[in-house]
Scaffold this motif. Structure first.
Motif, PDB file in Angstrom:
ATOM      1  N   HIS A 201       0.839  -1.201   0.000  1.00 24.03           N
ATOM      2  CA  HIS A 201       0.000   0.000   0.000  1.00 24.03           C
ATOM      3  C   HIS A 201       0.877   1.255   0.000  1.00 24.03           C
ATOM      4  O   HIS A 201       0.599   2.219  -0.721  1.00 24.03           O
ATOM      5  CB  HIS A 201      -0.909  -0.018   1.232  1.00 24.03           C
ATOM      6  N   ILE A 202       1.953   1.236   0.801  1.00 20.06           N
ATOM      7  CA  ILE A 202       2.870   2.371   0.849  1.00 20.06           C
ATOM      8  C   ILE A 202       3.493   2.600  -0.517  1.00 20.06           C
ATOM      9  O   ILE A 202       3.541   3.731  -1.025  1.00 20.06           O
ATOM     10  CB  ILE A 202       3.966   2.126   1.904  1.00 20.06           C
ATOM     11  N   LEU A 203       3.979   1.517  -1.130  1.00 20.79           N
ATOM     12  CA  LEU A 203       4.618   1.638  -2.444  1.00 20.79           C
ATOM     13  C   LEU A 203       3.630   2.152  -3.478  1.00 20.79           C
ATOM     14  O   LEU A 203       3.959   3.016  -4.301  1.00 20.79           O
ATOM     15  CB  LEU A 203       5.174   0.274  -2.863  1.00 20.79           C
ATOM     16  N   ARG A 204       2.396   1.639  -3.434  1.00 23.95           N
ATOM     17  CA  ARG A 204       1.383   2.067  -4.396  1.00 23.95           C
ATOM     18  C   ARG A 204       1.063   3.550  -4.209  1.00 23.95           C
ATOM     19  O   ARG A 204       0.918   4.294  -5.187  1.00 23.95           O
ATOM     20  CB  ARG A 204       0.128   1.208  -4.213  1.00 23.95           C
ATOM     21  N   ASN A 205       0.969   3.986  -2.957  1.00 23.11           N
ATOM     22  CA  ASN A 205       0.705   5.401  -2.678  1.00 23.11           C
ATOM     23  C   ASN A 205       1.802   6.291  -3.233  1.00 23.11           C
ATOM     24  O   ASN A 205       1.548   7.292  -3.911  1.00 23.11           O
ATOM     25  CB  ASN A 205       0.575   5.633  -1.164  1.00 23.11           C
ATOM     26  N   TYR A 206       3.053   5.940  -2.928  1.00 21.66           N
ATOM     27  CA  TYR A 206       4.165   6.781  -3.363  1.00 21.66           C
ATOM     28  C   TYR A 206       4.311   6.774  -4.887  1.00 21.66           C
ATOM     29  O   TYR A 206       4.636   7.796  -5.493  1.00 21.66           O
ATOM     30  CB  TYR A 206       5.465   6.332  -2.690  1.00 21.66           C
ATOM     31  N   MET A 207       4.071   5.636  -5.508  1.00 25.96           N
ATOM     32  CA  MET A 207       4.162   5.583  -6.970  1.00 25.96           C
ATOM     33  C   MET A 207       3.075   6.435  -7.626  1.00 25.96           C
ATOM     34  O   MET A 207       3.318   7.104  -8.637  1.00 25.96           O
ATOM     35  CB  MET A 207       4.056   4.136  -7.460  1.00 25.96           C
ATOM     36  N   LEU A 209       1.806   9.106  -6.370  1.00 21.44           N
ATOM     37  CA  LEU A 209       2.200  10.500  -6.184  1.00 21.44           C
ATOM     38  C   LEU A 209       3.258  10.911  -7.205  1.00 21.44           C
ATOM     39  O   LEU A 209       3.173  11.981  -7.816  1.00 21.44           O
ATOM     40  CB  LEU A 209       2.743  10.707  -4.765  1.00 21.44           C
ATOM     41  N   ILE A 210       4.248  10.051  -7.398  1.00 24.98           N
ATOM     42  CA  ILE A 210       5.328  10.371  -8.336  1.00 24.98           C
ATOM     43  C   ILE A 210       4.803  10.505  -9.759  1.00 24.98           C
ATOM     44  O   ILE A 210       5.298  11.323 -10.546  1.00 24.98           O
ATOM     45  CB  ILE A 210       6.432   9.292  -8.255  1.00 24.98           C
ATOM     46  N   ARG A 211       3.779   9.706 -10.114  1.00 26.41           N
ATOM     47  CA  ARG A 211       3.229   9.768 -11.478  1.00 26.41           C
ATOM     48  C   ARG A 211       2.302  10.961 -11.681  1.00 26.41           C
ATOM     49  O   ARG A 211       1.876  11.223 -12.803  1.00 26.41           O
ATOM     50  CB  ARG A 211       2.465   8.477 -11.796  1.00 26.41           C
ATOM     51  N   HIS A 212       1.982  11.656 -10.608  1.00 26.98           N
ATOM     52  CA  HIS A 212       1.037  12.773 -10.707  1.00 26.98           C
ATOM     53  C   HIS A 212       1.773  14.042 -11.099  1.00 26.98           C
ATOM     54  O   HIS A 212       2.654  14.526 -10.393  1.00 26.98           O
ATOM     55  CB  HIS A 212       0.340  12.957  -9.347  1.00 26.98           C
ATOM     56  N   ARG A 213       1.432  14.577 -12.256  1.00 28.56           N
ATOM     57  CA  ARG A 213       2.174  15.715 -12.812  1.00 28.56           C
ATOM     58  C   ARG A 213       2.182  16.909 -11.865  1.00 28.56           C
ATOM     59  O   ARG A 213       3.216  17.543 -11.651  1.00 28.56           O
ATOM     60  CB  ARG A 213       1.564  16.127 -14.158  1.00 28.56           C
ATOM     61  N   GLU A 214       1.034  17.227 -11.289  1.00 26.29           N
ATOM     62  CA  GLU A 214       0.937  18.399 -10.433  1.00 26.29           C
ATOM     63  C   GLU A 214       1.794  18.222  -9.179  1.00 26.29           C
ATOM     64  O   GLU A 214       2.545  19.125  -8.796  1.00 26.29           O
ATOM     65  CB  GLU A 214      -0.508  18.666 -10.044  1.00 26.29           C
ATOM     66  N   PHE A 215       1.691  17.053  -8.552  1.00 23.03           N
ATOM     67  CA  PHE A 215       2.499  16.802  -7.362  1.00 23.03           C
ATOM     68  C   PHE A 215       3.982  16.904  -7.674  1.00 23.03           C
ATOM     69  O   PHE A 215       4.734  17.605  -6.989  1.00 23.03           O
ATOM     70  CB  PHE A 215       2.194  15.416  -6.780  1.00 23.03           C
ATOM     71  N   LEU A 216       4.420  16.191  -8.705  1.00 18.90           N
ATOM     72  CA  LEU A 216       5.848  16.141  -9.009  1.00 18.90           C
ATOM     73  C   LEU A 216       6.383  17.520  -9.391  1.00 18.90           C
ATOM     74  O   LEU A 216       7.473  17.914  -8.977  1.00 18.90           O
ATOM     75  CB  LEU A 216       6.106  15.133 -10.126  1.00 18.90           C
ATOM     76  N   PRO A 335      -4.380  17.612  -4.321  1.00 17.51           N
ATOM     77  CA  PRO A 335      -5.186  16.537  -4.922  1.00 17.51           C
ATOM     78  C   PRO A 335      -5.326  15.288  -4.061  1.00 17.51           C
ATOM     79  O   PRO A 335      -5.964  14.336  -4.478  1.00 17.51           O
ATOM     80  CB  PRO A 335      -4.404  16.208  -6.210  1.00 17.51           C
ATOM     81  N   PHE A 336      -4.720  15.257  -2.845  1.00 15.35           N
ATOM     82  CA  PHE A 336      -4.636  14.000  -2.096  1.00 15.35           C
ATOM     83  C   PHE A 336      -5.149  14.123  -0.664  1.00 15.35           C
ATOM     84  O   PHE A 336      -4.391  13.916   0.296  1.00 15.35           O
ATOM     85  CB  PHE A 336      -3.185  13.513  -2.083  1.00 15.35           C
ATOM     86  N   PRO A 337      -6.422  14.440  -0.459  1.00 15.38           N
ATOM     87  CA  PRO A 337      -6.926  14.573   0.915  1.00 15.38           C
ATOM     88  C   PRO A 337      -6.883  13.264   1.689  1.00 15.38           C
ATOM     89  O   PRO A 337      -6.726  13.267   2.901  1.00 15.38           O
ATOM     90  CB  PRO A 337      -8.375  15.038   0.708  1.00 15.38           C
ATOM     91  N   GLU A 338      -6.980  12.131   0.991  1.00 13.04           N
ATOM     92  CA  GLU A 338      -7.023  10.842   1.674  1.00 13.04           C
ATOM     93  C   GLU A 338      -5.639  10.341   2.070  1.00 13.04           C
ATOM     94  O   GLU A 338      -5.512   9.405   2.852  1.00 13.04           O
ATOM     95  CB  GLU A 338      -7.721   9.800   0.779  1.00 13.04           C
ATOM     96  N   LYS A 339      -4.593  10.929   1.517  1.00 13.03           N
ATOM     97  CA  LYS A 339      -3.231  10.511   1.865  1.00 13.03           C
ATOM     98  C   LYS A 339      -2.325  11.731   1.982  1.00 13.03           C
ATOM     99  O   LYS A 339      -1.219  11.769   1.438  1.00 13.03           O
ATOM    100  CB  LYS A 339      -2.686   9.515   0.851  1.00 13.03           C
TER     101      LYS A 339
END
Length: 403
Positions: A201-207, A209-216, A335-339
């Motif tokens: 779950h941690i890995l999926r969350n971080y991946m 985030l990294i794929r999200h253009r706005e976040f990165l 974009p990430f209120p849940e995490k």
């Protein structure tokens, strides 16, 4: 006893004070670098390692604290972190060699990390994107008082009572913050994620985030701007004290001028965001950083080896950084209120991990001149503009196409 309301000024002061543990832990002991080198018979690079290890520790530990706060809530995590910080500060006081101080500084970072991750996540819990940007800017303005005063205070405390007293004061601050948290602060994260600590779950969350253009885009832009500041934090004790002849007990005044530039930027940022929008204000801020960085390089090339030629451009740089950092933090987490905890943690890891590596390079390539520091700051200003143009300007809240 009355609890702190999220909309109140005291609550903003509390959040700012918690986050300020991080910069206090770096800025307050900067004037003691010559004392530490003499006391431990250590080189400049060995003393600087106490700074880099702290920043590396904060960056790396954020990846752990993010999921912890999403699983157990914000309040218990920050309390445990502050207790760890208190114990590590006392270990710094009794260190008998430079290696023990380096190890104690790492554990200080382990505790301070919670005080950096949790308040940002609490802001995301309690405020929408534009409100979060304003709250983070207000926190930045208040928090800016700490690093403005810290080197001056640290210089005088160390001069009168020795370098150990600086770490004793830092531990006392953590103790007070822990008491305030326990007695006056409510939990802000009510929808705890029972899966937050599962490795997959941690890995999926971080991946994600990294794929999200706005976040990165926002995280990288803010990270490069912060890298320029950390280059100054790492190099300024050497450049100002050893190269330009500033007395150690006067170092804090010049450092404080730079911090006032940052505070000015945090006041300017919300007004600019209200008029132009969050993305555009970040763009203006990166432009100001670039002007400051390029000016410092140009002054060095022109042979202006003076205090104004270093401090003046750095003030300009930090005005831009004061605009960029709060807005980029709000933009990355929105974009990430849940995490929000994981988003705050990954952003902090990217920013601080890179900054620590850059700070180490500045100390490693220090050659008795200001140029290692100056070049790093100039590159960070130019780089922040480039990353903004490539990733943030015109970005959407869509994920990048994985193909």
């Amino acid at each position: 006893m009355k609890r702190l309301s999220p909309s109140s000024v005291p609550f903003t002061f509390y959040l700012a004070a918690a986050v300020a543990i991080g910069p206090l832990s770096t800025d307050m002991y900067l004037p003691t670098f010559p004392q530490l080198a003499e006391y431990f018979s250590a080189s400049a690079a060995e003393v600087q390692l106490t700074l880099s290890i702290f920043t590396f520790g904060i960056g790396g530990c954020q990846l752990v604290y993010g999921p912890l706060t999403d699983r157990f809530g914000r309040k218990p995590v920050i309390v445990v972190g502050l207790v760890i910080y208190l114990l590590a500060s006392l270990a710094c006081v009794v260190a008998v060699n430079i290696d023990q101080l380096v190890i104690s500084r790492f554990f200080q970072a382990l505790g301070a990390c919670a005080a950096i991750v949790v308040p940002r996540a609490m802001v995301r819990d309690l405020f929408a994107r534009e409100q979060a940007a304003r709250q983070l800017s207000r926190m930045g303005t208040i928090m800016g008082l700490a690093p403005a005063i810290a080197p001056v205070l640290g210089g005088y405390i160390a001069a009168f009572y020795g370098w150990q007293s600086v770490f004793f004061v830092l531990g006392l601050a953590a103790f007070i913050l822990a008491l305030v948290t326990i007695m006056l602060v409510d939990e802000s994260h009510l929808a705890k994620d029972p899966n937050a600590l599962r490795p997959s779950h941690i890995l999926r969350n971080y991946m994600s985030l990294i794929r999200h253009r706005e976040f990165l885009g926002y995280a990288l832009t803010g990270g490069l701007c912060f890298g320029g500041l950390f280059s100054f934090i790492s190099g300024s004790p050497l450049v100002l004290i050893e190269v330009l002849g500033v007395r150690a007990d006067n170092f804090g005044y010049f450092f404080g001028m730079v911090v006032l530039g940052y505070m000015s930027g945090t006041l300017l940022g919300p007004k600019m965001t209200q008029m132009k929008g969050l993305s555009a204000s970040v763009g203006v801020g990166t432009g100001i950083c670039a002007v400051g960085g390029i000016s410092m390089v140009a002054a060095g090339w022109a042979g202006l080896n003076t205090i104004p030629a270093v401090v003046g451009p750095m003030i300009i740089y930090t005005v831009g950084m004061g605009v960029v950092l709060p807005q980029s933090q709000a933009g990355a987490m929105a974009p990430f209120p849940e995490k929000a905890g994981s988003a705050s943690a990954l952003m902090g890891f990217m920013m601080l991990g890179f900054a620590a590596f850059l700070g180490f390079l500045v100390a490693y390539f220090y050659d008795g001149t200001q140029f290692a520091m100056v070049y790093a700051i100039g590159l960070m200003g130019i780089g922040s503009v480039a990353i903004y143009l490539l990733t943030v300007r015109g970005s959407t809240e869509e994920m990048w196409d994985e193909s």
